[in-house]
Design a protein around this motif. Structure first.
Motif, mmCIF file in Angstrom:
data_model
loop_
_atom_site.group_PDB
_atom_site.id
_atom_site.type_symbol
_atom_site.label_atom_id
_atom_site.label_comp_id
_atom_site.label_asym_id
_atom_site.label_seq_id
_atom_site.Cartn_x
_atom_site.Cartn_y
_atom_site.Cartn_z
ATOM 1 N N ARG A 176 34.011 37.415 2.501
ATOM 2 C CA ARG A 176 35.786 37.653 2.068
ATOM 3 C C ARG A 176 36.261 36.495 2.412
ATOM 4 N N ILE A 177 35.144 34.693 2.975
ATOM 5 C CA ILE A 177 36.002 34.019 2.915
ATOM 6 C C ILE A 177 35.936 33.414 1.537
ATOM 7 N N LEU A 178 35.557 33.310 1.189
ATOM 8 C CA LEU A 178 35.474 32.841 -0.461
ATOM 9 C C LEU A 178 36.798 33.244 -1.143
ATOM 10 N N VAL A 179 37.421 35.198 -1.174
ATOM 11 C CA VAL A 179 38.669 35.261 -1.471
ATOM 12 C C VAL A 179 39.949 34.664 -0.053
ATOM 13 N N GLY A 180 39.147 34.040 0.709
ATOM 14 C CA GLY A 180 40.261 33.868 1.951
ATOM 15 C C GLY A 180 40.578 32.334 1.591
ATOM 16 N N THR A 181 39.648 31.908 0.838
ATOM 17 C CA THR A 181 39.967 30.251 0.338
ATOM 18 C C THR A 181 40.318 30.157 -1.111
ATOM 19 N N LEU A 182 39.656 31.320 -1.852
ATOM 20 C CA LEU A 182 40.768 31.548 -3.428
ATOM 21 C C LEU A 182 41.992 31.285 -2.976
ATOM 22 N N GLU A 211 44.296 30.186 -0.856
ATOM 23 C CA GLU A 211 44.790 29.428 -0.308
ATOM 24 C C GLU A 211 45.194 28.774 -1.989
ATOM 25 N N VAL A 212 44.058 29.259 -2.240
ATOM 26 C CA VAL A 212 44.363 28.269 -3.772
ATOM 27 C C VAL A 212 45.145 28.636 -4.599
ATOM 28 N N GLY A 213 45.545 29.919 -4.838
ATOM 29 C CA GLY A 213 46.372 30.602 -5.767
ATOM 30 C C GLY A 213 48.129 30.511 -4.302
ATOM 31 N N LYS A 214 48.356 30.258 -3.389
ATOM 32 C CA LYS A 214 49.025 29.680 -2.949
ATOM 33 C C LYS A 214 49.731 28.892 -3.146
ATOM 34 N N GLY A 215 48.504 27.701 -3.470
ATOM 35 C CA GLY A 215 49.297 26.168 -3.557
ATOM 36 C C GLY A 215 48.400 25.700 -2.284
ATOM 37 N N LYS A 216 48.376 26.215 -1.820
ATOM 38 C CA LYS A 216 47.897 25.219 -0.675
ATOM 39 C C LYS A 216 46.719 24.149 -0.622
ATOM 40 N N ILE A 217 45.890 24.954 -1.272
ATOM 41 C CA ILE A 217 44.047 24.077 -1.655
ATOM 42 C C ILE A 217 44.548 24.044 -3.213
ATOM 43 N N ARG A 218 43.889 22.545 -3.552
ATOM 44 C CA ARG A 218 44.216 22.189 -5.146
ATOM 45 C C ARG A 218 42.623 22.966 -5.527
ATOM 46 N N PRO A 219 42.222 23.139 -6.835
ATOM 47 C CA PRO A 219 41.059 23.337 -6.935
ATOM 48 C C PRO A 219 39.881 22.891 -6.853
#
Lengths: 253, 253
Positions: B206-212, B214-222
């Motif tokens: 669930r934390i991996l998905v939550g982080t991914l 955030e990437v999908g929203k552009g809040k974290i870069r890959p």
């Protein structure tokens, strides 16, 4: 300006007392009317293509409603059909969803203009209960004979007086209907009964399924179906299959 | 005679406080133990391959239990594995089903012998709520960038210390795990995140998905993913995605 809108709706009927509004009971029509009444600030009637029974589901119920979609809070701009859909979905419970809202002609009437309906009834006869579909299937104790049911279904297709398959004993109007397709297919442990027709009597699809399942169990022979139709007597047909297996798939106009 | 049985289970976790038994609360393990205890007339322990969180579902959880399947009411005949399965399904609530019961070797242990697990997390980002899948998906407000999430996922695959993705702040043991596959696929408005690995930490998927996301929203870069792994700090990763989107698909032995 008041316009007539065509509204396509999807719902899980499990916790509702059917389509039609009733005082103090949760119904699909009641929920839709509440949301549109909230949006418009005056009571809005929602007219459905038909009345589904308590516990019956829909993937493509159609309704229409006449209202003024002006958004008073945003400078009197008229809401677009997609904005109406989004507004409704925001306030509807999560077991009812508006799939589409479209402007319709003044003369569009969800019930009178319907020319066909497709219902699907789903049974399950595997050894293990279907956990994720449990609310959308009727579980059978034994494997029915699908081929026998198909033979029986052929007698039920066409234009007939379906009085034997009508759940309303006080039905005064004509009980003649046209069912142009009954298809029974097995996929793994799921058995789908698809009924397409111009219209259906109260409980008719569920009584047709209940009767076909009696054929599948060997309690009624396919060749007896013409007699059952002929009798015009509800007692001659099989039981009413449980509501939860039934879903209104689409309405044709 | 006591035998060790491998039991494969499917459940809708919506109304449960997770897998592990707790006094006065409905849990999956608790329900399974109740049914086997009823069947055997003495307390039976059910050992699961892992502990799913409250609200998480399973299509292929595996457990084992050691018991004597003699049916005292039927002349001391031993129940076959299918009869055990049917007995359990008769008394289990309809949101838990035993898919299979098999005799296993004495040494089989659902947790220690597991060599891999497959989890699927399902998101939905269409304009209309998915009525029939509503309890099995996490609904997103906006469409995430799947390609960016796939790029980020590539950094998360492999053997890593996943401390940043561990929900238990007091975790004393090693937080190194091997995740050999993260696949993200879109089908219409559904986005599936498939995770295969040797084992997962508490809330890790669930934390991996939550982080991914955030990437999908552009809040974290890959490209920031390696830093997040490096930090070994839960604060660096994204939020814990809601339980209801998660399903344990299968356990490998």
């Amino acid at each position: 300006m008041k316009k007539n809108y065509k509204i396509t709706i999807c719902y899980d009927g499990s916790r509702y007392y059917g389509w039609e509004h009733q005082p103090d009971r949760d119904t699909i029509q009641g929920k839709l009317e509440n949301v549109l009444t909230r949006m418009c600030g005056e009571f809005i009637d929602v007219l459905g293509a038909g009345r589904t029974d308590a516990g019956v589901h829909a993937r493509g119920m159609v309704a229409n409603a006449v209202f003024d979609a002006t958004d008073k809070e945003r400078g009197g701009r008229e809401r677009t059909p997609d904005e109406i859909r989004d507004y409704m979905n925001r306030y509807l419970p999560d077991d009812i969803a508006v799939k589409e809202v479209r402007e319709a002609s003044e003369r569009f009437h969800a019930r009178y203009k319907a020319v066909g309906k497709l219902y699907r009834y789903t049974c399950y006869d595997g050894p293990v209960k279907p956990v994720f579909q449990r609310k959308y299937v009727a579980v059978l104790e034994k494997r029915p004979d699908v081929e026998k049911m198909q033979q029986a279904a052929a007698y039920l297709e066409g234009k007939h007086d379906y009085k034997s398959f009508c759940g309303n004993p006080r039905m005064k109007k004509s009980t003649v209907r046209v069912v142009d397709k009954i298809e029974i297919t097995r996929k793994g442990s799921f058995i789908y009964f698809d009924f397409h027709g111009t219209g259906f009597l109260q409980n008719m699809v569920r009584i047709l399924v209940g009767t076909l399942l009696e054929v599948g169990k060997g309690k009624i022979r396919p060749e007896q179906i013409p007699e059952i139709l002929e009798a015009k007597n509800r007692q001659m047909a099989g039981p009413t299959a449980p509501a939860q297996g039934l879903c209104l798939i689409k309405v044709d106009y």
